[in-house]
Every structure is written in structure tokens, then in C-alpha cells.
Design an enzyme around this catalytic site. Structure first.
Site, PDB file in Angstrom:
ATOM      1  N   TYR A 233     -13.435   2.722   2.603  1.00 50.62           N
ATOM      2  CA  TYR A 233     -12.239   2.562   3.441  1.00 50.62           C
ATOM      3  C   TYR A 233     -12.298   3.314   4.766  1.00 50.62           C
ATOM      4  O   TYR A 233     -11.390   3.191   5.584  1.00 50.62           O
ATOM      5  CB  TYR A 233     -10.994   2.993   2.650  1.00 50.62           C
TER       6      TYR A 233
ATOM      7  N   ALA B 136      -3.852  -3.252  -3.864  1.00 50.78           N
ATOM      8  CA  ALA B 136      -4.161  -3.962  -5.115  1.00 50.78           C
ATOM      9  C   ALA B 136      -3.123  -5.028  -5.458  1.00 50.78           C
ATOM     10  O   ALA B 136      -3.434  -5.995  -6.172  1.00 50.78           O
ATOM     11  CB  ALA B 136      -4.282  -2.953  -6.255  1.00 50.78           C
TER      12      ALA B 136
ATOM     13  N   ASP C  92       5.912 -14.866  -3.398  1.00 50.13           N
ATOM     14  CA  ASP C  92       7.191 -15.580  -3.292  1.00 50.13           C
ATOM     15  C   ASP C  92       8.020 -15.083  -2.113  1.00 50.13           C
ATOM     16  O   ASP C  92       8.665 -15.876  -1.417  1.00 50.13           O
ATOM     17  CB  ASP C  92       8.005 -15.401  -4.587  1.00 50.13           C
TER      18      ASP C  92
ATOM     19  N   GLU D 215      -2.055 -10.999   6.656  1.00 49.36           N
ATOM     20  CA  GLU D 215      -2.636 -10.163   5.601  1.00 49.36           C
ATOM     21  C   GLU D 215      -3.828  -9.406   6.188  1.00 49.36           C
ATOM     22  O   GLU D 215      -4.666  -9.999   6.866  1.00 49.36           O
ATOM     23  CB  GLU D 215      -3.111 -11.073   4.454  1.00 49.36           C
TER      24      GLU D 215
ATOM     25  N   HIS E  11      -6.922  -6.305   5.321  1.00 47.28           N
ATOM     26  CA  HIS E  11      -7.602  -5.380   4.424  1.00 47.28           C
ATOM     27  C   HIS E  11      -8.615  -4.589   5.235  1.00 47.28           C
ATOM     28  O   HIS E  11      -9.255  -5.142   6.147  1.00 47.28           O
ATOM     29  CB  HIS E  11      -8.334  -6.130   3.300  1.00 47.28           C
TER      30      HIS E  11
ATOM     31  N   ARG F 299     -16.838  -7.414  -2.609  1.00 45.90           N
ATOM     32  CA  ARG F 299     -16.624  -6.363  -3.611  1.00 45.90           C
ATOM     33  C   ARG F 299     -16.503  -6.973  -5.015  1.00 45.90           C
ATOM     34  O   ARG F 299     -16.974  -8.079  -5.252  1.00 45.90           O
ATOM     35  CB  ARG F 299     -15.393  -5.552  -3.207  1.00 45.90           C
TER      36      ARG F 299
ATOM     37  N   PRO G  72       0.040   0.241  -2.387  1.00 48.94           N
ATOM     38  CA  PRO G  72      -0.337   1.388  -3.199  1.00 48.94           C
ATOM     39  C   PRO G  72      -1.683   2.006  -2.829  1.00 48.94           C
ATOM     40  O   PRO G  72      -2.629   1.299  -2.483  1.00 48.94           O
ATOM     41  CB  PRO G  72      -0.399   0.813  -4.625  1.00 48.94           C
ATOM     42  N   ASN G  73      -1.684   3.309  -2.881  1.00 45.23           N
ATOM     43  CA  ASN G  73      -2.878   4.148  -2.669  1.00 45.23           C
ATOM     44  C   ASN G  73      -3.330   4.230  -1.204  1.00 45.23           C
ATOM     45  O   ASN G  73      -4.262   4.972  -0.897  1.00 45.23           O
ATOM     46  CB  ASN G  73      -4.056   3.683  -3.554  1.00 45.23           C
TER      47      ASN G  73
ATOM     48  N   ARG H  93      -9.686   8.849   0.281  1.00 45.83           N
ATOM     49  CA  ARG H  93      -9.926   7.851  -0.771  1.00 45.83           C
ATOM     50  C   ARG H  93     -11.186   7.038  -0.462  1.00 45.83           C
ATOM     51  O   ARG H  93     -11.226   6.293   0.518  1.00 45.83           O
ATOM     52  CB  ARG H  93      -8.726   6.894  -0.829  1.00 45.83           C
TER      53      ARG H  93
ATOM     54  N   ASN I 298      -0.863  -4.945   4.427  1.00 46.66           N
ATOM     55  CA  ASN I 298      -1.966  -4.591   3.537  1.00 46.66           C
ATOM     56  C   ASN I 298      -1.323  -4.224   2.205  1.00 46.66           C
ATOM     57  O   ASN I 298      -0.832  -3.099   2.034  1.00 46.66           O
ATOM     58  CB  ASN I 298      -2.794  -3.427   4.076  1.00 46.66           C
TER      59      ASN I 298
HETATM   60  C1  DQA Z   1      -7.545  -3.052   0.206  1.00 50.53           C
HETATM   61  C2  DQA Z   1      -8.435  -3.833  -0.775  1.00 50.53           C
HETATM   62  C3  DQA Z   1      -7.793  -3.887  -2.160  1.00 50.53           C
HETATM   63  O1  DQA Z   1      -8.631  -4.576  -3.050  1.00 50.53           O
HETATM   64  C4  DQA Z   1      -7.586  -2.474  -2.689  1.00 50.53           C
HETATM   65  O2  DQA Z   1      -6.923  -2.526  -3.930  1.00 50.53           O
HETATM   66  C5  DQA Z   1      -6.873  -1.589  -1.727  1.00 50.53           C
HETATM   67  C6  DQA Z   1      -7.251  -1.662  -0.324  1.00 50.53           C
HETATM   68  C7  DQA Z   1      -8.237  -2.894   1.574  1.00 50.53           C
HETATM   69  O3  DQA Z   1      -7.536  -2.586   2.537  1.00 50.53           O
HETATM   70  O4  DQA Z   1      -9.456  -3.054   1.689  1.00 50.53           O
HETATM   71  O5  DQA Z   1      -6.054  -0.771  -2.108  1.00 50.53           O
HETATM   72  O6  DQA Z   1      -6.353  -3.768   0.406  1.00 50.53           O
END
Ligand code: DQA
Length: 152
Positions: free
Chosen positions: A23, A77, A87, A98, A100, A107, A10-11, A18, A74
Site C-alpha cells: 500500500y 475489503a 445498492d 471506485e 484502490h 493479488r 476499513p483498515n 499497514r 475506496n
Molecule cells: C484496497 C484493496 C482491498 O482488497 C483491501 O481489502 C484494502 C485496500 C486497496 O486500496 O488496494 O483494504 O482497497
């Protein structure tokens, strides 16, 4: 290793505008283009997806698992909240890295815990868009070390 799935939560569709101080300025399309440029000469198929919906990410992890193809995830949230994604990763055979963009440990405290990390093959964070490239290189190096180099 013939294909890699890059899944974004998301986002992340808003990257570029953003919170650029957190980011960076790269858009998701920029990140996809950078990865595509690394995949192409190696003959690697890139599946690059984004969704704001948790269930889509779960389904895509399952799809990659069924194909035994690695995932760069990624989860945004959902990394901090999703038992369903935890799961799904646990249930599949494929490696999940994973990633980020930001260093979640530097943070807010609610970002310090990831439910993905305990079931991920590895974690790369804090390098902005480069986190994705490093994850891809890690997967390739791992495949090579296992005697299974890519087709190129
Ligand atoms: C994120 C870090 C997460 O905490 C955040 O909610 C994101 C972006 C990152 O890529 O730094 O949406 O995954």
C-alpha cells in the site's frame, strides 16, 4: 462541481504502517493533504472520511447522493463483499469513482471481484496514493467536458 466526498473503508486508517510493500508509505493524512492541495485552488470543498464500519460508508454515499455531489470511494475489503454499498451506489444519482491503492487483480483471487465496480462511474486502481489524485482529475475533467467547470 462544488464539492467532492472521499470515503475510505476499513483498515485504511492504518496506511503508512499497514503492509507498506503493498500500500506504500503514504498515510491517510498524506492522501488527504494531497487532495486538499488540488481542491483548494479550484474552490472545491473536500469531505474526507474514513470508517471501519460498513453502515457509515452506506450513509455517507447516501448523503453525497442527496447533495448530488461526486464520491471517490475506496471501500477497502467491503469492495469485495458489500451488497449494501452496491445498492447504495445504485440508488443515488451522484457519480462514484471506485479507487484502490493496489492492483486488486494482481493479488489474491478473493480480491479480483468488486461488487462496487458494476455500479461505479469508473475504476482507478494500482497507482498507490496517486489513484486518488487521478480519480479527482477524472471527475474534474468530466465536469468540464459536461460544461460544468468548477467555481475557480
Ligand atoms: C484496497 C484493496 C482491498 O482488497 C483491501 O481489502 C484494502 C485496500 C486497496 O486500496 O488496494 O483494504 O482497497
Amino acid at each position: 462541481m462544488k464539492a467532492v466526498h472521499v470515503l475510505n473503508g476499513p483498515n485504511l486508517n492504518l496506511l503508512g504502517t499497514r503492509e507498506p510493500e503493498t500500500y506504500g508509505h503514504a498515510t491517510l493524512a498524506d492522501i488527504e493533504a494531497g487532495l486538499a492541495a488540488r481542491c483548494k485552488p479550484r474552490g472545491l470543498i473536500l469531505y474526507f472520511r474514513q470508517s471501519n464500519h460498513e453502515g457509515d460508508l452506506v450513509t455517507w454515499v447516501q448523503d453525497a447522493g442527496r447533495a448530488s455531489e461526486p464520491v471517490i470511494l475506496n471501500a477497502g475489503a467491503y469492495s469485495h463483499t458489500s451488497i449494501a454499498l452496491h445498492d447504495a451506489i445504485k440508488a443515488v444519482k451522484a457519480d462514484v469513482i471506485e479507487v484502490h491503492l493496489s492492483n486488486i487483480h494482481a493479488r489474491e483471487s478473493f480480491r479480483h471481484r468488486s461488487l462496487i465496480s458494476p455500479v461505479a462511474r469508473g475504476v482507478i486502481l494500482g497507482f498507490g496514493a496517486l489513484s486518488y489524485d487521478l480519480a479527482l482529475e477524472a471527475l474534474l475533467a468530466q465536469a468540464e467536458a459536461a460544461g460544468k467547470p468548477g467555481p475557480a
